[in-house]
Design a protein around this motif. Structure first.
Motif, PDB file in Angstrom:
ATOM      1  N   MET A   1      -2.613  -3.806  10.529  1.00 17.81           N
ATOM      2  CA  MET A   1      -2.895  -2.736   9.590  1.00 17.81           C
ATOM      3  C   MET A   1      -4.369  -2.363   9.722  1.00 17.81           C
ATOM      4  N   SER A   2      -4.617  -1.062   9.800  1.00 18.97           N
ATOM      5  CA  SER A   2      -5.996  -0.622   9.961  1.00 18.97           C
ATOM      6  C   SER A   2      -6.776  -0.808   8.663  1.00 18.97           C
ATOM      7  N   LYS A   3      -8.076  -0.841   8.810  1.00 17.94           N
ATOM      8  CA  LYS A   3      -8.954  -1.061   7.660  1.00 17.94           C
ATOM      9  C   LYS A   3      -8.836   0.073   6.641  1.00 17.94           C
ATOM     10  N   ASP A   4      -8.756   1.334   7.125  1.00 19.42           N
ATOM     11  CA  ASP A   4      -8.643   2.471   6.207  1.00 19.42           C
ATOM     12  C   ASP A   4      -7.322   2.464   5.452  1.00 19.42           C
ATOM     13  N   LEU A   5      -6.239   2.116   6.132  1.00 24.04           N
ATOM     14  CA  LEU A   5      -4.944   2.069   5.465  1.00 24.04           C
ATOM     15  C   LEU A   5      -4.912   0.952   4.423  1.00 24.04           C
ATOM     16  N   ARG A   6      -5.513  -0.188   4.742  1.00 22.45           N
ATOM     17  CA  ARG A   6      -5.587  -1.289   3.778  1.00 22.45           C
ATOM     18  C   ARG A   6      -6.382  -0.871   2.543  1.00 22.45           C
ATOM     19  N   LYS A   7      -7.511  -0.208   2.753  1.00 23.42           N
ATOM     20  CA  LYS A   7      -8.324   0.255   1.623  1.00 23.42           C
ATOM     21  C   LYS A   7      -7.578   1.284   0.782  1.00 23.42           C
ATOM     22  N   ASN A   8      -6.841   2.172   1.438  1.00 22.47           N
ATOM     23  CA  ASN A   8      -6.060   3.169   0.705  1.00 22.47           C
ATOM     24  C   ASN A   8      -4.938   2.531  -0.084  1.00 22.47           C
ATOM     25  N   LEU A   9      -4.276   1.542   0.479  1.00 17.20           N
ATOM     26  CA  LEU A   9      -3.197   0.862  -0.243  1.00 17.20           C
ATOM     27  C   LEU A   9      -3.730   0.115  -1.467  1.00 17.20           C
ATOM     28  N   ILE A  10      -4.861  -0.540  -1.313  1.00 19.45           N
ATOM     29  CA  ILE A  10      -5.467  -1.244  -2.449  1.00 19.45           C
ATOM     30  C   ILE A  10      -5.858  -0.248  -3.541  1.00 19.45           C
ATOM     31  N   TYR A 124     -11.830   3.055  -3.214  1.00 25.38           N
ATOM     32  CA  TYR A 124     -11.859   3.198  -1.753  1.00 25.38           C
ATOM     33  C   TYR A 124     -13.285   3.094  -1.224  1.00 25.38           C
ATOM     34  N   ASN A 125     -14.234   3.732  -1.890  1.00 26.44           N
ATOM     35  CA  ASN A 125     -15.611   3.730  -1.399  1.00 26.44           C
ATOM     36  C   ASN A 125     -16.335   2.403  -1.645  1.00 26.44           C
ATOM     37  N   LYS A 126     -15.868   1.590  -2.588  1.00 26.00           N
ATOM     38  CA  LYS A 126     -16.527   0.313  -2.859  1.00 26.00           C
ATOM     39  C   LYS A 126     -15.977  -0.828  -2.013  1.00 26.00           C
ATOM     40  N   LEU A 127     -14.759  -0.659  -1.467  1.00 22.97           N
ATOM     41  CA  LEU A 127     -14.197  -1.715  -0.626  1.00 22.97           C
ATOM     42  C   LEU A 127     -14.859  -1.727   0.740  1.00 22.97           C
ATOM     43  N   ARG A 128     -14.965  -2.916   1.292  1.00 23.92           N
ATOM     44  CA  ARG A 128     -15.571  -3.040   2.632  1.00 23.92           C
ATOM     45  C   ARG A 128     -14.529  -3.318   3.664  1.00 23.92           C
TER      46      ARG A 128
END
Length: 128
Positions: A1-10, A124-128
């Motif tokens: 899973m890509s980092k952007d997709l993981r951040k979006n799911l969270i 989304y913007n606060k997750l790394r």
């Protein structure tokens, strides 16, 4: 899973939870406006939070069906900025309110959708 997709799911999983404090605050405000006693104010806030818990069954599918694809598309187009996110998050509710009477419930729905869009963008913007 890509980092952007993981951040979006969270962000899509956590952002509908903002409905609980927002609805609690709205019922608190309505309780102060119609103040009769402290116990009725507390029961009004409890009712608002219980309505918020029930509305999560509506907001989670809405976030996964509408919010997640929109945020992925905005990121792909490099338009994932707060004003664009807020405009696109309120657009369905705004279109719905064109065909109905504007009242307090509609205002609360606008507030809920805007707070979910803002919360999703912030998470989304606060997750790394």
């Amino acid at each position: 899973m890509s980092k952007d997709l993981r951040k979006n799911l969270i962000a899509a999983i956590l952002s509908p939870l903002i409905a609980l404090p927002v609805l609690g605050f709205c019922y608190f405000y309505a309780g102060i406006e119609n103040y009769t006693s402290v116990s009725s104010l507390i029961s009004g806030v409890g009712f608002g939070v219980s309505i918020g818990v029930g509305s999560l069954f509506y907001f989670y599918p809405l976030m996964l069906i509408y919010g997640l694809p929109i945020s992925l598309l905005l990121q792909k187009l490099n338009l994932f900025k707060l004003p664009v996110v807020l405009i696109l998050s309120i657009l369905p509710v705004f279109l719905l309110s064109l065909f109905s009477e504007f009242n307090r419930e509609t205002l609360v729905l606008h507030l809920l959708v805007l707070s979910m869009g803002l919360t999703s963008w912030l998470i989304y913007n606060k997750l790394r």
